[in-house]
Design a protein around this motif. Structure first.
Motif, PDB file in Angstrom:
ATOM      1  N   ASP A   1      78.066 -29.303 -87.616  1.00 22.87           N
ATOM      2  CA  ASP A   1      76.703 -29.359 -87.063  1.00 22.87           C
ATOM      3  C   ASP A   1      76.645 -29.165 -85.557  1.00 22.87           C
ATOM      4  OD1 ASP A   1      75.557 -29.718 -89.550  1.00 22.87           O
ATOM      5  OD2 ASP A   1      75.672 -31.914 -89.445  1.00 22.87           O
ATOM      6  N   THR A   2      77.614 -28.451 -85.010  1.00 23.82           N
ATOM      7  CA  THR A   2      77.586 -28.101 -83.594  1.00 23.82           C
ATOM      8  C   THR A   2      76.889 -26.760 -83.418  1.00 23.82           C
ATOM      9  OG1 THR A   2      79.677 -29.253 -83.196  1.00 23.82           O
ATOM     10  CG2 THR A   2      78.986 -27.622 -81.546  1.00 23.82           C
ATOM     11  N   PRO A   3      75.882 -26.686 -82.539  1.00 24.01           N
ATOM     12  CA  PRO A   3      75.233 -25.390 -82.309  1.00 24.01           C
ATOM     13  C   PRO A   3      76.218 -24.373 -81.738  1.00 24.01           C
ATOM     14  CG  PRO A   3      73.899 -27.181 -81.426  1.00 24.01           C
ATOM     15  CD  PRO A   3      75.232 -27.768 -81.767  1.00 24.01           C
ATOM     16  N   ILE A   4      76.106 -23.151 -82.205  1.00 21.84           N
ATOM     17  CA  ILE A   4      76.934 -22.063 -81.682  1.00 21.84           C
ATOM     18  C   ILE A   4      76.153 -21.378 -80.562  1.00 21.84           C
ATOM     19  CG2 ILE A   4      78.119 -19.913 -82.219  1.00 21.84           C
ATOM     20  CD1 ILE A   4      78.286 -20.883 -85.122  1.00 21.84           C
ATOM     21  N   GLU A   5      76.764 -21.293 -79.400  1.00 20.71           N
ATOM     22  CA  GLU A   5      76.094 -20.710 -78.238  1.00 20.71           C
ATOM     23  C   GLU A   5      76.187 -19.187 -78.272  1.00 20.71           C
ATOM     24  OE1 GLU A   5      76.143 -21.008 -73.344  1.00 20.71           O
ATOM     25  OE2 GLU A   5      77.842 -21.739 -74.528  1.00 20.71           O
ATOM     26  N   ILE A   6      75.076 -18.538 -77.966  1.00 21.20           N
ATOM     27  CA  ILE A   6      75.044 -17.078 -77.881  1.00 21.20           C
ATOM     28  C   ILE A   6      74.935 -16.671 -76.414  1.00 21.20           C
ATOM     29  CG2 ILE A   6      73.801 -14.972 -78.501  1.00 21.20           C
ATOM     30  CD1 ILE A   6      72.620 -16.522 -80.842  1.00 21.20           C
ATOM     31  N   THR A   7      75.795 -15.753 -75.998  1.00 21.13           N
ATOM     32  CA  THR A   7      75.730 -15.197 -74.647  1.00 21.13           C
ATOM     33  C   THR A   7      76.004 -13.698 -74.710  1.00 21.13           C
ATOM     34  OG1 THR A   7      78.076 -15.717 -74.297  1.00 21.13           O
ATOM     35  CG2 THR A   7      76.466 -17.355 -73.529  1.00 21.13           C
ATOM     36  N   ASN A   8      75.867 -13.046 -73.560  1.00 19.59           N
ATOM     37  CA  ASN A   8      76.257 -11.639 -73.401  1.00 19.59           C
ATOM     38  C   ASN A   8      75.536 -10.718 -74.385  1.00 19.59           C
ATOM     39  OD1 ASN A   8      78.176 -12.492 -71.459  1.00 19.59           O
ATOM     40  ND2 ASN A   8      79.637 -12.935 -73.090  1.00 19.59           N
ATOM     41  N   VAL A   9      74.228 -10.926 -74.549  1.00 21.58           N
ATOM     42  CA  VAL A   9      73.455 -10.144 -75.511  1.00 21.58           C
ATOM     43  C   VAL A   9      72.931  -8.875 -74.834  1.00 21.58           C
ATOM     44  CG1 VAL A   9      71.599 -10.183 -77.200  1.00 21.58           C
ATOM     45  CG2 VAL A   9      72.765 -12.310 -76.594  1.00 21.58           C
ATOM     46  N   VAL A  10      73.380  -7.718 -75.312  1.00 20.62           N
ATOM     47  CA  VAL A  10      72.935  -6.439 -74.766  1.00 20.62           C
ATOM     48  C   VAL A  10      72.689  -5.451 -75.905  1.00 20.62           C
ATOM     49  CG1 VAL A  10      74.196  -6.748 -72.586  1.00 20.62           C
ATOM     50  CG2 VAL A  10      75.265  -5.495 -74.477  1.00 20.62           C
ATOM     51  N   PHE A  11      71.835  -4.480 -75.640  1.00 24.28           N
ATOM     52  CA  PHE A  11      71.492  -3.448 -76.608  1.00 24.28           C
ATOM     53  C   PHE A  11      71.932  -2.100 -76.069  1.00 24.28           C
ATOM     54  CE2 PHE A  11      68.052  -0.518 -78.260  1.00 24.28           C
ATOM     55  CZ  PHE A  11      68.522  -0.462 -79.563  1.00 24.28           C
ATOM     56  N   ALA A  12      72.630  -1.334 -76.918  1.00 23.69           N
ATOM     57  CA  ALA A  12      73.122  -0.007 -76.537  1.00 23.69           C
ATOM     58  C   ALA A  12      72.391   1.040 -77.372  1.00 23.69           C
ATOM     59  CB  ALA A  12      74.620   0.088 -76.743  1.00 23.69           C
ATOM     60  N   PRO A  13      71.252   1.561 -76.885  1.00 26.21           N
ATOM     61  CA  PRO A  13      70.498   2.540 -77.675  1.00 26.21           C
ATOM     62  C   PRO A  13      71.255   3.853 -77.808  1.00 26.21           C
ATOM     63  CG  PRO A  13      69.587   2.373 -75.460  1.00 26.21           C
ATOM     64  CD  PRO A  13      70.610   1.283 -75.583  1.00 26.21           C
ATOM     65  N   ALA A  14      71.119   4.482 -78.977  1.00 23.73           N
ATOM     66  CA  ALA A  14      71.744   5.779 -79.263  1.00 23.73           C
ATOM     67  C   ALA A  14      73.265   5.715 -79.182  1.00 23.73           C
ATOM     68  CB  ALA A  14      71.204   6.869 -78.340  1.00 23.73           C
ATOM     69  N   PHE A  15      73.841   4.545 -79.425  1.00 22.10           N
ATOM     70  CA  PHE A  15      75.293   4.378 -79.381  1.00 22.10           C
ATOM     71  C   PHE A  15      75.935   5.353 -80.367  1.00 22.10           C
ATOM     72  CE2 PHE A  15      79.328   2.222 -80.336  1.00 22.10           C
ATOM     73  CZ  PHE A  15      79.755   1.870 -79.058  1.00 22.10           C
ATOM     74  N   ASP A  16      76.930   6.110 -79.902  1.00 27.12           N
ATOM     75  CA  ASP A  16      77.546   7.112 -80.768  1.00 27.12           C
ATOM     76  C   ASP A  16      78.913   7.494 -80.223  1.00 27.12           C
ATOM     77  OD1 ASP A  16      77.597   8.787 -83.004  1.00 27.12           O
ATOM     78  OD2 ASP A  16      76.789  10.483 -81.909  1.00 27.12           O
ATOM     79  N   ASP A  17      79.837   7.717 -81.125  1.00 30.24           N
ATOM     80  CA  ASP A  17      81.195   8.101 -80.759  1.00 30.24           C
ATOM     81  C   ASP A  17      81.806   7.088 -79.794  1.00 30.24           C
ATOM     82  OD1 ASP A  17      83.468   9.705 -80.890  1.00 30.24           O
ATOM     83  OD2 ASP A  17      82.849  10.957 -79.187  1.00 30.24           O
ATOM     84  N   GLY A  18      81.429   5.819 -79.973  1.00 29.90           N
ATOM     85  CA  GLY A  18      81.969   4.755 -79.138  1.00 29.90           C
ATOM     86  C   GLY A  18      81.401   4.693 -77.736  1.00 29.90           C
ATOM     87  N   LYS A  19      80.327   5.440 -77.477  1.00 36.08           N
ATOM     88  CA  LYS A  19      79.768   5.501 -76.120  1.00 36.08           C
ATOM     89  C   LYS A  19      78.294   5.116 -76.130  1.00 36.08           C
ATOM     90  CE  LYS A  19      82.931   9.233 -74.740  1.00 36.08           C
ATOM     91  NZ  LYS A  19      83.641   9.266 -76.048  1.00 36.08           N
ATOM     92  N   ALA A  20      77.845   4.581 -74.992  1.00 32.42           N
ATOM     93  CA  ALA A  20      76.444   4.209 -74.790  1.00 32.42           C
ATOM     94  C   ALA A  20      75.844   5.177 -73.777  1.00 32.42           C
ATOM     95  CB  ALA A  20      76.342   2.775 -74.287  1.00 32.42           C
ATOM     96  N   PRO A  21      75.253   6.290 -74.227  1.00 32.06           N
ATOM     97  CA  PRO A  21      74.811   7.341 -73.305  1.00 32.06           C
ATOM     98  C   PRO A  21      73.704   6.921 -72.347  1.00 32.06           C
ATOM     99  CG  PRO A  21      73.974   7.749 -75.514  1.00 32.06           C
ATOM    100  CD  PRO A  21      74.960   6.636 -75.629  1.00 32.06           C
ATOM    101  N   HIS A  22      72.951   5.889 -72.701  1.00 37.33           N
ATOM    102  CA  HIS A  22      71.868   5.420 -71.838  1.00 37.33           C
ATOM    103  C   HIS A  22      72.209   4.097 -71.161  1.00 37.33           C
ATOM    104  CE1 HIS A  22      69.328   8.607 -73.431  1.00 37.33           C
ATOM    105  NE2 HIS A  22      69.668   8.231 -74.636  1.00 37.33           N
ATOM    106  N   GLY A  23      73.445   3.674 -71.296  1.00 38.62           N
ATOM    107  CA  GLY A  23      73.845   2.415 -70.694  1.00 38.62           C
ATOM    108  C   GLY A  23      73.536   1.232 -71.597  1.00 38.62           C
ATOM    109  N   LEU A  24      73.737   0.045 -71.053  1.00 39.92           N
ATOM    110  CA  LEU A  24      73.523  -1.204 -71.773  1.00 39.92           C
ATOM    111  C   LEU A  24      72.253  -1.868 -71.266  1.00 39.92           C
ATOM    112  CD1 LEU A  24      77.168  -2.616 -71.748  1.00 39.92           C
ATOM    113  CD2 LEU A  24      76.057  -1.234 -73.521  1.00 39.92           C
TER     114      LEU A  24
END
Length: 300
Positions: free
Chosen positions: A123-146
């Motif tokens: 019953d310990t809350p799990i902390e979430i950090t470092n949340v980012v979105f990589a639109p159009a992610f493809d071939d392991g790359k984020a062409p528009h950044g994070l």
């Protein structure tokens, strides 16, 4: 991060990492909103180096390759992207999210369990950090950044990862270099209208499997069937995408020339064999609570 409540054999697996935040109870017909500080947003973008992203594709983390799902041909469909996060305990992980139309031009739609994973066994809350979105992610790359996530929310009717009903969430991302994500990568439409069953569907996501290693989108083009019981209503499909596909859109009426369609649900859970192979997928049917969540998302 601070969480606030505002506004009125085979096994079943959540297809994203176990995540959680501590959230204040929401009132009736409300959303549970987590706001991320500017300092934490800056830290998130710095955290996700190319090396850390690549580490998510290491061989020991990958599920067996899909046999039904196939790699998406061409550029990713409009609005699609990969969602990265760190959970403590739990480590780094990813889900799938999709940009949807909004007044802010900053909103993406995903699964609730991608940003709310409940509690550890003690019953310990799990902390979430470092949340980012990589639109159009493809071939392991984020062409528009994070794009750092400045806020996310789920409906207060969602009971966390052990629940299935209303497993949906919205993300509000910061503009990058003065550009809104919607203007950069477009959107998928989203509808809360009743959909006939079965319906021809295109399911898309970033499964962390040996097929594309989470580096490029995978899709299934299969009928989706509506099922309902005393607890909740859902869509099911024989699509076999592995973990990491959580939050990915279930689309109907996709234009093959553009890849654009209409979201009628998002990937929630799947049934997996002991060897980690996914047998089918499940997506919670949209409800009035989820419609309200989406309609308010432009204000995040």
């Amino acid at each position: 991060m601070t969480s606030i409540a505002v506004r009125s054999g085979a096994m079943v697996a959540v297809l994203g990492a176990a995540l959680a935040v501590t959230a204040a109870p929401a009132g009736a017909s409300g959303d549970v909103v987590t706001e991320v500080s500017e300092a934490d947003r800056d830290a998130a973008v710095s955290y996700w180096t190319p090396e850390r992203i690549e580490a998510l594709s290491s061989e020991d983390r990958l599920a067996p390759a899909e046999k039904i799902g196939t790699e998406w041909e061409g550029a990713p469909p409009p609005g699609l992207g990969r969602l990265f996060y760190t959970s403590t305990p739990g480590g780094d992980g990813s889900c799938t999210a999709t940009v949807v139309p909004s007044s802010s031009k900053d909103v993406a739609f995903t699964a609730g369990h991608c940003v709310n994973g409940g509690l550890t066994p003690d019953d310990t809350p799990i902390e979430i950090t470092n949340v980012v979105f990589a639109p159009a992610f493809d071939d392991g790359k984020a062409p528009h950044g994070l794009f750092p996530v400045r806020a996310y929310a789920w409906p207060d009717t969602y009971g966390g990862p052990m629940a299935s009903a209303d497993d949906d969430a919205v993300l509000a991302v910061d503009p990058v270099d003065g550009k809104h994500v919607q203007d950069l990568v477009g959107t998928q439409d989203i509808s809360f209208d009743e959909v006939p069953s079965p319906v021809d569907s295109t399911i898309v996501g970033y499964p962390a499997s040996k097929l594309t290693r989470g580096k490029s989108p995978v899709s299934c083009e299969l009928p989706a069937t509506f099922e309902s019981n005393s607890v909740y209503s859902s869509w099911t499909s024989d699509c076999d995408m592995a973990g990491g596909s959580s939050g990915g859109p279930w689309l109907r009426d996709v234009d093959p020339a553009t890849g654009k369609g209409t979201i009628f649900s998002v990937t929630s859970k799947g049934t997996t064999n002991p060897d980690g192979t996914t047998e089918d997928l499940n997506a919670a049917a949209f409800t009035d609570a989820v419609r309200g969540l989406y309609e308010r998302a432009g204000d995040l």
